[in-house]
Design a protein around this motif. Sequence first.
Motif, PDB file in Angstrom:
ATOM      1  N   PHE A  40      31.330  78.847 -37.561  1.00 17.22           N
ATOM      2  CA  PHE A  40      32.500  78.446 -38.342  1.00 17.22           C
ATOM      3  C   PHE A  40      32.469  76.927 -38.442  1.00 17.22           C
ATOM      4  O   PHE A  40      32.658  76.221 -37.452  1.00 17.22           O
ATOM      5  N   ASN A  41      32.184  76.424 -39.625  1.00 12.89           N
ATOM      6  CA  ASN A  41      32.096  74.985 -39.858  1.00 12.89           C
ATOM      7  C   ASN A  41      33.488  74.451 -40.194  1.00 12.89           C
ATOM      8  O   ASN A  41      34.088  74.852 -41.193  1.00 12.89           O
ATOM      9  N   PHE A  42      33.958  73.543 -39.365  1.00 15.62           N
ATOM     10  CA  PHE A  42      35.332  73.063 -39.456  1.00 15.62           C
ATOM     11  C   PHE A  42      35.364  71.620 -39.936  1.00 15.62           C
ATOM     12  O   PHE A  42      34.570  70.784 -39.489  1.00 15.62           O
ATOM     13  N   VAL A  43      36.273  71.339 -40.865  1.00 17.51           N
ATOM     14  CA  VAL A  43      36.535  69.972 -41.313  1.00 17.51           C
ATOM     15  C   VAL A  43      37.872  69.578 -40.705  1.00 17.51           C
ATOM     16  O   VAL A  43      38.910  70.137 -41.056  1.00 17.51           O
ATOM     17  N   LEU A  44      37.847  68.635 -39.770  1.00 12.46           N
ATOM     18  CA  LEU A  44      39.044  68.266 -39.025  1.00 12.46           C
ATOM     19  C   LEU A  44      39.728  67.063 -39.656  1.00 12.46           C
ATOM     20  O   LEU A  44      39.198  65.955 -39.656  1.00 12.46           O
ATOM     21  N   ASP A  45      40.906  67.312 -40.219  1.00 17.14           N
ATOM     22  CA  ASP A  45      41.791  66.239 -40.667  1.00 17.14           C
ATOM     23  C   ASP A  45      43.025  66.318 -39.782  1.00 17.14           C
ATOM     24  O   ASP A  45      43.977  67.036 -40.080  1.00 17.14           O
ATOM     25  N   GLN A  76      35.903  73.764 -29.197  1.00 17.48           N
ATOM     26  CA  GLN A  76      35.073  74.816 -29.795  1.00 17.48           C
ATOM     27  C   GLN A  76      33.779  74.266 -30.398  1.00 17.48           C
ATOM     28  O   GLN A  76      32.919  75.048 -30.835  1.00 17.48           O
ATOM     29  N   ASN A  77      33.657  72.939 -30.443  1.00 11.98           N
ATOM     30  CA  ASN A  77      32.413  72.316 -30.907  1.00 11.98           C
ATOM     31  C   ASN A  77      32.023  72.821 -32.294  1.00 11.98           C
ATOM     32  O   ASN A  77      30.873  73.152 -32.558  1.00 11.98           O
ATOM     33  N   MET A  78      33.010  72.834 -33.198  1.00 14.13           N
ATOM     34  CA  MET A  78      32.788  73.394 -34.530  1.00 14.13           C
ATOM     35  C   MET A  78      33.013  72.369 -35.646  1.00 14.13           C
ATOM     36  O   MET A  78      32.832  72.689 -36.828  1.00 14.13           O
TER      37      MET A  78
END
Length: 338
Positions: free
Chosen positions: A159-164, A209-211
């Motif tokens: 699961f590739n996450f874009v953290l804003d 989660q290192n995602m």
Amino acid sequence: MEFSIGCNGRGAQHIPGKVVSVDEQFRLIKSTGVFDHFDRMPQPGLEREYIDAANKYDLPIRTGLWSYTAGRDEAVLEKNLRLCKEAGAECHNIMLYTRHAQGHVVTDQEVVDFYLHAYALGEKIGIVIGFEVHIYMWTEDFRRVTRVADMVRSHGVPFNFVLDHSHVLLKVDNLEEQDVSGIRADVEKGLCIIDPYEPGNVLDDWIAQNMTVWLQIRPVSPNGPRNQWQLNPSDTYGRACQYPFFKPRPGEWHSPWHAYRVEPCKEVVRRVLRQHRDQPNSPLRWITTDMIDMPDYGGGCKYSLLEHNVAIAEWFRQTWEDIKAEKTSGIPAEARSR
């Protein structure tokens, strides 16, 4: 691994709202000397201008985003991924709206299906896809993020996450914003912790989660002031999604500014960087500064968006050096860079 640091194209201007050509956006960002790439998907009808400007200024387009509606935009997604790949992009940020094309709140399974469809297309086309936490999107209910991530991973794909993180921090101590997300009751019961300084908060959970493949940096203030210069009669816009990184000059902003209100943003960035430093398999590759001109952000304000984006990029670069050094020096990064 080091990062590619980009500036959002909407932030390539000094006076928010003043039209800046595509060529000038690239020129301004390149001239700062602190950015590695341009962050924005080539806009419809201007695709050639973006590609030409990227080549002219040797400033690649590595990241970009688009907003999608499940049940309607699956074909648009493939078209956009191909366009981004042609423009040289490496990662496409997918913002999936809360509502399905049929009108209902998109279910977890529908989100997973859209993600798997996007992931398969990305693999075929050769571009990384990610899902962002963002207002107006399914992720605005923060309780859903880990649940959906686990469902995606059960299919054997990351699961590739874009953290804003700004879209979480703006809801801290803000009951109105918590109501928008439907999380107020769980926040009050301690079942959904959004304060980054409280144990068990959602930001720490996501970081652990290192995602995170892409970190967007835009300061907001917990329970900060709404954008008074962009409120409309229906009170729909002007949400508090942007807070100046440094003190604006007189007349540049509508509210009092306090340095301590920027600290939660900086603290989350430090935690992301420490995670990246200590995890050999960290997927984090792209960083963007996101002081932008839309109504929920800096629209109508008078401070230079570009100056603030540059200041964030410079702070980030120094902070990353300090985070790497603190492991051997024992001096916390917070004591080195402010």
